[in-house]
Design a protein around this motif. Sequence first.
Motif, mmCIF file in Angstrom:
data_model
loop_
_atom_site.group_PDB
_atom_site.id
_atom_site.type_symbol
_atom_site.label_atom_id
_atom_site.label_comp_id
_atom_site.label_asym_id
_atom_site.label_seq_id
_atom_site.Cartn_x
_atom_site.Cartn_y
_atom_site.Cartn_z
ATOM 1 N N ASN A 56 94.802 -6.828 -32.859
ATOM 2 C CA ASN A 56 95.565 -7.806 -32.096
ATOM 3 C C ASN A 56 94.796 -8.138 -30.816
ATOM 4 O O ASN A 56 94.596 -7.276 -29.962
ATOM 5 C CB ASN A 56 96.959 -7.250 -31.770
ATOM 6 N N THR A 95 94.709 1.095 -27.705
ATOM 7 C CA THR A 95 94.416 -0.033 -26.826
ATOM 8 C C THR A 95 92.960 0.090 -26.377
ATOM 9 O O THR A 95 92.570 1.108 -25.803
ATOM 10 C CB THR A 95 95.356 -0.060 -25.607
ATOM 11 N N THR A 107 91.484 -6.919 -23.345
ATOM 12 C CA THR A 107 92.319 -5.967 -24.086
ATOM 13 C C THR A 107 92.446 -6.346 -25.561
ATOM 14 O O THR A 107 92.737 -7.493 -25.888
ATOM 15 C CB THR A 107 93.737 -5.900 -23.475
ATOM 16 N N SER A 156 92.456 4.034 -25.560
ATOM 17 C CA SER A 156 93.592 4.863 -25.178
ATOM 18 C C SER A 156 94.716 4.713 -26.197
ATOM 19 O O SER A 156 95.172 3.602 -26.440
ATOM 20 C CB SER A 156 94.089 4.435 -23.802
ATOM 21 N N SER A 160 90.012 -1.258 -23.969
ATOM 22 C CA SER A 160 89.810 -1.974 -22.706
ATOM 23 C C SER A 160 88.342 -2.305 -22.551
ATOM 24 O O SER A 160 87.469 -1.570 -23.018
ATOM 25 C CB SER A 160 90.272 -1.108 -21.525
ATOM 26 N N VAL A 191 94.726 -9.400 -27.313
ATOM 27 C CA VAL A 191 95.685 -9.586 -26.228
ATOM 28 C C VAL A 191 95.111 -10.563 -25.211
ATOM 29 O O VAL A 191 95.727 -11.557 -24.848
ATOM 30 C CB VAL A 191 96.058 -8.239 -25.566
ATOM 31 N N GLN A 226 94.364 -4.537 -29.131
ATOM 32 C CA GLN A 226 95.181 -3.455 -29.678
ATOM 33 C C GLN A 226 94.859 -3.368 -31.158
ATOM 34 O O GLN A 226 94.812 -4.385 -31.850
ATOM 35 C CB GLN A 226 96.667 -3.723 -29.459
#
Length: 189
Positions: free
Chosen positions: A155, A132, A161, A119, A134, A157, A163
């Motif tokens: 990144n 992002t 998740t 997303s 998922s 998370v 990013q």
Amino acid sequence: PGLADVTVRNPDGASATLSQGFRYLPVPPTISGITPAEGEPGRLVLVKGANFRQGASVLIGANVAASAALLDPQTLQVMIPPGPPGPADVTVRNADGTEASLPGGFRYLAAAPVLTAASPNRGPATGGQLVTLSGDNFVAGATVSFGTVKAQQVNYVNAQTLQVTTPPSGTGTVAVTVPNPGGRSGSLT
């Protein structure tokens, strides 16, 4: 193993016995290897070695295997218990208290990443779109590719998740692939 009588017999037939005068100590087990030596929890493996006895328990890391079946004195079939990714010591403990360990004998593999959504799921061909991802089973150090082009900025998370900034690419729809360190990967087509 256990206590044994000691008897001395003279050539003339006379004898004397010391009841329980000698103790045989149990022979400890030895571990020569595990096949396969890596995998995920729930996998069946064979622990090879010697002097395994009925009722032996097996520890992988700090966790006791729920299932350890004695196939013969040289082989135990073991179901790998839960454990964190990475190397784990393997310990066989016979019911008589003797034990053997093989340091780092089994390597837990991280579960393959599962991607469920991206997303937004579109962006410019020039790249630079923050997306992002998922899913599940992401680990720190995971990389991300859009089609055949690897993203430079990822990144972590948490385990569900990531990013990532999209790299420049041609136009069209591409698969998003996440390989975890160690080579296991998942894709979103």
